[in-house]
Motif scaffolding. Structure first.
Motif, PDB file in Angstrom:
ATOM      1  N   SER A 255       0.824  -1.212   0.000  1.00 26.91           N
ATOM      2  CA  SER A 255       0.000   0.000   0.000  1.00 26.91           C
ATOM      3  C   SER A 255       0.854   1.256   0.000  1.00 26.91           C
ATOM      4  O   SER A 255       0.416   2.317  -0.453  1.00 26.91           O
TER       5      SER A 255
ATOM      6  N   GLU B  53      -3.052   5.856   8.471  1.00 31.49           N
ATOM      7  CA  GLU B  53      -4.199   5.267   7.785  1.00 31.49           C
ATOM      8  C   GLU B  53      -3.813   3.953   7.100  1.00 31.49           C
ATOM      9  O   GLU B  53      -4.574   2.982   7.122  1.00 31.49           O
ATOM     10  N   ARG B  54      -2.616   3.940   6.495  1.00 28.49           N
ATOM     11  CA  ARG B  54      -2.162   2.706   5.845  1.00 28.49           C
ATOM     12  C   ARG B  54      -1.929   1.604   6.865  1.00 28.49           C
ATOM     13  O   ARG B  54      -2.233   0.440   6.622  1.00 28.49           O
TER      14      ARG B  54
ATOM     15  N   THR C 110      -5.304   0.191   8.008  1.00 28.25           N
ATOM     16  CA  THR C 110      -5.888  -0.645   6.958  1.00 28.25           C
ATOM     17  C   THR C 110      -5.162  -1.978   6.854  1.00 28.25           C
ATOM     18  O   THR C 110      -5.792  -3.043   6.738  1.00 28.25           O
TER      19      THR C 110
ATOM     20  N   ASN D 266      -6.726  -5.631   7.508  1.00 21.95           N
ATOM     21  CA  ASN D 266      -6.661  -6.630   6.435  1.00 21.95           C
ATOM     22  C   ASN D 266      -5.982  -7.903   6.926  1.00 21.95           C
ATOM     23  O   ASN D 266      -6.408  -9.019   6.613  1.00 21.95           O
TER      24      ASN D 266
END
Length: 308
Positions: free
Chosen positions: A54, A186-187, A190, A194
């Protein structure tokens, strides 16, 4: 509801109701395997790999190093990264990374297909920690490791006979342009979510197939030697334990063990299908490759242990 699904679920539900103690014990074994082996081994790598992808990491090496990677393995530097983690972390890390890198455009479809077949292997931590404790003689482990990884490396060598397009070297730049401009926090959020979604789904499959294995043992208990063989090719952890406790001939039992580990079990096939869903990578080529590896490992093991 699909009749095939109903045919699978009804016997399992009846087993849960008729033999709750056996079902609970099998479920607890699955939870134990997931919590103590799969979770700590896979989760950190899944999160970090997702974070790197990402964040736009290219996983590419300088031209000379990339040529060395292709010479030794037949894969790009990104492919070597997948191959290394797949061998080290175990099922289904290789399949998950192959699908993720293909989705993000970092490797071509041809490379992703071959990595799917070759990188999904049993973790050495599982072999040295779990399988070694089950073996009647600790001296057998080096031979099993040698045959298992030797077979995997043999298939890797044979796969190099058909070169892979260098398309993936140019996919990275295109993929990086598509990355969303998210902050590091934010990454990370996430990627963590995940990772937990994938690892929780895998845990569910492990528990479910542990219960299926217990049902299978109950149904085939009166047929000599059939329960351990079927259990092994359904789910390798409980199946390995049952197989090594059986009265199969020494060489045949070890050959079946190595073959079962090479295949990974139906449970691993379902886990692999789960992590590659939506990527466009066909599950049938993975199953075919694992069956080929299992057959090769079986005959090599049978010959080695019969002679030795």
């Amino acid at each position: 509801m699909n009749k095939k699904i109903l045919f699978f679920l009804l016997p399992l539900l009846c087993f849960l109701l008729a033999a709750p103690e056996e079902a609970a014990s099998a479920s607890a074994n699955g939870v134990n395997l997931w919590f103590h082996t799969v979770l700590p081994t896979l989760l950190p790598f899944i999160i970090l790999s997702d974070l790197l992808i990402s964040g736009g990491a290219s996983f590419s090496l300088p031209e000379r190093a990339d040529r060395i990677c292709r010479l030794l393995t037949g894969f790009s530097s990104a492919g070597c990264y997948i191959l290394a983690l797949g061998f080290f972390c175990g099922f289904p890390m290789g399949a998950n990374l192959s699908a993720s890198f293909f989705r993000s455009g970092r490797i071509s479809e041809g490379e992703a297909r071959r990595l799917l077949c070759l990188s999904n292997q049993v973790s050495p931590l599982f072999l040295q920690g779990y399988i070694a404790a089950l073996l009647p003689d600790a001296g057998l482990l080096p031979a099993i490791l040698g045959i298992y990884y030797g077979t995997a490396l043999l298939l890797l060598f044979l796969s190099r006979l058909r070169p892979i397009s260098r398309e993936s070297a140019f996919c990275v730049l295109h993929a990086q342009k598509k990355e969303a401009s998210l902050s590091l926090g934010e990454r990370m959020d996430t990627s963590i979510m995940n990772g937990f979604e994938i690892i929780t789904r895998l845990g569910g499959y492990i528990i479910l197939f542990s219960v299926c294995g217990a049902l299978l043992q109950t149904l085939t208990a009166q047929i000599p030697l059939l329960p351990p063989v079927l259990s092994l090719f359904l789910e390798i952890s409980s199946g390995s334990s049952l197989l090594l406790q059986s009265h199969l001939a020494h060489s045949l039992g070890l050959a079946l063990l190595t073959a079962g580990l090479s295949f990974g079990g139906i449970s691993t096939v379902i886990q692999t299908a789960s992590v590659i869903r939506g990527s466009g990578l066909p599950l049938r080529i993975y199953v075919g490759a694992k069956l080929l590896q299992a057959c090769t490992a079986f005959f090599l093991s049978l010959f080695f242990f019969a002679v030795v």
